[in-house]
Design a protein around this motif. Structure first.
Motif, PDB file in Angstrom:
ATOM      1  N   ASP A 161      -1.619   0.022   4.110  1.00  0.00           N
ATOM      2  CA  ASP A 161      -2.762   0.693   3.478  1.00  0.00           C
ATOM      3  C   ASP A 161      -2.477   1.039   2.021  1.00  0.00           C
ATOM      4  O   ASP A 161      -3.376   0.975   1.176  1.00  0.00           O
ATOM      5  N   THR A 162      -1.227   1.419   1.730  1.00  0.00           N
ATOM      6  CA  THR A 162      -0.903   1.756   0.334  1.00  0.00           C
ATOM      7  C   THR A 162      -1.056   0.531  -0.552  1.00  0.00           C
ATOM      8  O   THR A 162      -1.684   0.587  -1.611  1.00  0.00           O
ATOM      9  N   ARG A 187      -0.853  -5.393   7.588  1.00  0.00           N
ATOM     10  CA  ARG A 187      -0.763  -4.220   8.450  1.00  0.00           C
ATOM     11  C   ARG A 187      -1.890  -3.215   8.133  1.00  0.00           C
ATOM     12  O   ARG A 187      -2.228  -2.377   8.972  1.00  0.00           O
TER      13      ARG A 187
HETATM   14  P1  NDP Z   1       3.484   0.887   5.759  1.00  0.00           P
HETATM   15  O1  NDP Z   1       4.798   1.110   6.384  1.00  0.00           O
HETATM   16  O2  NDP Z   1       2.254   1.071   6.600  1.00  0.00           O
HETATM   17  O3  NDP Z   1       3.398  -0.618   5.229  1.00  0.00           O
HETATM   18  C1  NDP Z   1       4.445  -1.177   4.510  1.00  0.00           C
HETATM   19  C2  NDP Z   1       4.065  -2.623   4.200  1.00  0.00           C
HETATM   20  O4  NDP Z   1       5.097  -3.160   3.369  1.00  0.00           O
HETATM   21  C3  NDP Z   1       3.940  -3.491   5.427  1.00  0.00           C
HETATM   22  O5  NDP Z   1       2.870  -4.396   5.278  1.00  0.00           O
HETATM   23  C4  NDP Z   1       5.270  -4.254   5.439  1.00  0.00           C
HETATM   24  O6  NDP Z   1       5.173  -5.559   5.957  1.00  0.00           O
HETATM   25  C5  NDP Z   1       5.557  -4.358   3.973  1.00  0.00           C
HETATM   26  N1  NDP Z   1       6.988  -4.460   3.727  1.00  0.00           N
HETATM   27  C6  NDP Z   1       7.979  -3.614   4.137  1.00  0.00           C
HETATM   28  N2  NDP Z   1       9.169  -4.018   3.680  1.00  0.00           N
HETATM   29  C7  NDP Z   1       8.933  -5.146   2.977  1.00  0.00           C
HETATM   30  C8  NDP Z   1       9.755  -6.027   2.252  1.00  0.00           C
HETATM   31  N3  NDP Z   1      11.078  -5.838   2.164  1.00  0.00           N
HETATM   32  N4  NDP Z   1       9.182  -7.098   1.646  1.00  0.00           N
HETATM   33  C9  NDP Z   1       7.845  -7.301   1.711  1.00  0.00           C
HETATM   34  N5  NDP Z   1       7.003  -6.497   2.368  1.00  0.00           N
HETATM   35  C10 NDP Z   1       7.542  -5.427   2.994  1.00  0.00           C
HETATM   36  O7  NDP Z   1       3.474   1.794   4.428  1.00  0.00           O
HETATM   37  P2  NDP Z   1       2.255   2.348   3.568  1.00  0.00           P
HETATM   38  O8  NDP Z   1       2.864   3.050   2.419  1.00  0.00           O
HETATM   39  O9  NDP Z   1       1.294   1.267   3.276  1.00  0.00           O
HETATM   40  O10 NDP Z   1       1.537   3.402   4.506  1.00  0.00           O
HETATM   41  C11 NDP Z   1       2.261   4.502   5.071  1.00  0.00           C
HETATM   42  C12 NDP Z   1       1.334   5.292   5.984  1.00  0.00           C
HETATM   43  O11 NDP Z   1       0.340   5.961   5.212  1.00  0.00           O
HETATM   44  C13 NDP Z   1       0.570   4.409   6.961  1.00  0.00           C
HETATM   45  O12 NDP Z   1       0.421   5.105   8.161  1.00  0.00           O
HETATM   46  C14 NDP Z   1      -0.777   4.221   6.298  1.00  0.00           C
HETATM   47  O13 NDP Z   1      -1.819   3.917   7.196  1.00  0.00           O
HETATM   48  C15 NDP Z   1      -0.972   5.569   5.621  1.00  0.00           C
HETATM   49  N6  NDP Z   1      -1.844   5.453   4.440  1.00  0.00           N
HETATM   50  C16 NDP Z   1      -3.162   5.701   4.615  1.00  0.00           C
HETATM   51  C17 NDP Z   1      -4.030   5.579   3.551  1.00  0.00           C
HETATM   52  C18 NDP Z   1      -5.466   5.849   3.783  1.00  0.00           C
HETATM   53  O14 NDP Z   1      -5.853   6.072   4.906  1.00  0.00           O
HETATM   54  N7  NDP Z   1      -6.276   5.841   2.763  1.00  0.00           N
HETATM   55  C19 NDP Z   1      -3.591   5.190   2.209  1.00  0.00           C
HETATM   56  C20 NDP Z   1      -2.175   4.921   2.143  1.00  0.00           C
HETATM   57  C21 NDP Z   1      -1.362   5.054   3.231  1.00  0.00           C
HETATM   58  P3  NDP Z   1       4.993  -5.829   7.545  1.00  0.00           P
HETATM   59  O15 NDP Z   1       3.557  -5.515   7.836  1.00  0.00           O
HETATM   60  O16 NDP Z   1       5.318  -7.279   7.634  1.00  0.00           O
HETATM   61  O17 NDP Z   1       5.962  -4.951   8.241  1.00  0.00           O
END
Ligand code: NDP
Length: 317
Positions: A161-162, A187
């Motif tokens: 989401d971020t 995701r």
């Molecule tokens: P997340 O952990 O949800 O997502 C991280 C993303 O980064 C995933 O898609 C992951 O891929 C990818 N990733 C991780 N490591 C690597 C890497 N080494 N190389 C490439 N890609 C990578 O983190 P967020 O910060 O997005 O969100 C954290 C929480 O905050 C979540 O629960 C989210 O729903 C919430 N949030 C809600 C918002 C809203 O409602 N408006 C806004 C922002 C955040 P993969 O999918 O393949 O694991």
């Protein structure tokens, strides 16, 4: 003050961490005569010390460098009488009051109230080029730094989401956004994915990883590797944003303080109170949603006021 003594030191209000939340808590607690002691932690000044210009903190009409702003926060806290110290909280024991906190594994502090402001750290890919160009086109915060790339091309890594939110934010400022997604799916929530996929200037690179951030002194491109076809391509960009998640710095509090599954400390809504009476949390360690300097500072103020009320109510003042 000899911080290396093994004799416990009693303090009224102990603040752990030195970003905008910690320093603001120190300013308010010092002005309320609570004689706060603040330990700065691993990264004095917090995440703002690894950003460049901050243009969205009210009160700085011309903007200010992040590290300079944190020096100002520290000076203000000191001028109010806060005792600011080097040192890292390495262990805590909140089983009974007054609570115990060990600094650098050796100096024991006993505190009536504790304000946790240890922040969160952005996760990074771990590339040498990413580290070298950090602050020179590489950033982990689109809201903080996107403005500097108005009318330019940028890349962003991540698919949560971020990343989706930041890609959309950047798409409104930048000419094009190249979004690098490591799997064949995102995701992020469905609604956010739809918005990203419908944005005309966001191009998604599926099954792709960052091979290298390109540039000597500032970013001028990114080499993207498709892991299915094993081919690489270079894309010219001026900014490279990493949005693969944050890790709250809360490990040492885990046995005592309630947190969510990702380690963000739970606070009672509308307050900075944790589940442990007299222990408060402010700033990014308890906020995965806003994560801004100004919101962290606001919650630091709340924590100092909550701590003051707690100390007064308990007759500890
Ligand atoms: P997340 O952990 O949800 O997502 C991280 C993303 O980064 C995933 O898609 C992951 O891929 C990818 N990733 C991780 N490591 C690597 C890497 N080494 N190389 C490439 N890609 C990578 O983190 P967020 O910060 O997005 O969100 C954290 C929480 O905050 C979540 O629960 C989210 O729903 C919430 N949030 C809600 C918002 C809203 O409602 N408006 C806004 C922002 C955040 P993969 O999918 O393949 O694991």
């Amino acid at each position: 003050m000899d911080n290396n003594t093994t004799t416990p030191e009693k303090v009224h209000v102990l603040i752990i961490g030195s970003g905008p939340a910690g320093y603001t808590a120190a300013i308010y607690a010092a002005r309320a005569n609570m004689k706060p002691v603040l330990y700065q932690g691993i990264q004095p000044g917090g995440q703002l010390t690894i950003t460049t210009e901050v243009e969205n903190y009210p009160g700085y009409p011309e903007g200010i460098q992040g590290p300079e702003m944190m020096v100002d926060f520290e000076k203000q806290a000191k001028r109010m009488g806060a005792d600011i110290r080097w040192g890292i909280a390495t262990k805590v024991d909140f089983s009974e009051q007054p609570y115990k906190v060990w600094i650098d594994d050796e100096h024991l502090i006993i505190a009536d109230a504790i304000i946790i402001c240890t922040g969160a750290s952005a996760k990074w890919l771990g590339l040498e080029s990413e580290q070298r160009l950090n602050g020179f086109g590489v950033s982990a915060c689109a809201v903080c730094d996107g403005f500097f790339f108005r009318g330019k091309d940028v890349a962003i890594v991540g698919a949560g989401d971020t990343a989706a939110e930041e890609a959309l934010y950047l798409s409104k400022l930048c000419t094009s956004v190249h979004m690098i997604v490591r799997r064949d799916a995102m995701r992020a929530s469905k609604v956010m994915q739809d918005r990203v996929l419908n944005a005309p200037n966001i191009k998604v690179y599926w099954n792709s990883v960052t091979d290298e951030v390109l540039g000597d002194h500032k970013v001028h491109g990114v080499r993207i590797k498709n892991t299915e076809t094993n081919t690489t391509e270079e894309v010219a960009v001026s900014g490279f944003f990493v949005a693969i998640g944050h890790k709250p710095n809360s490990d040492i509090f885990k046995p005592w303080v309630d947190m969510d599954e990702t380690g963000y400390i739970n606070t009672i809504p509308g307050t900075t109170k944790t589940n442990v009476e007299g222990v408060f949390a402010a700033g990014d360690v308890q906020d995965k949603n806003y994560r801004q300097a100004v919101t962290a500072a606001g919650s630091g103020c709340m924590a100092a006021l909550d701590a003051e009320r707690y100390i007064t109510a308990k007759g500890l003042a």
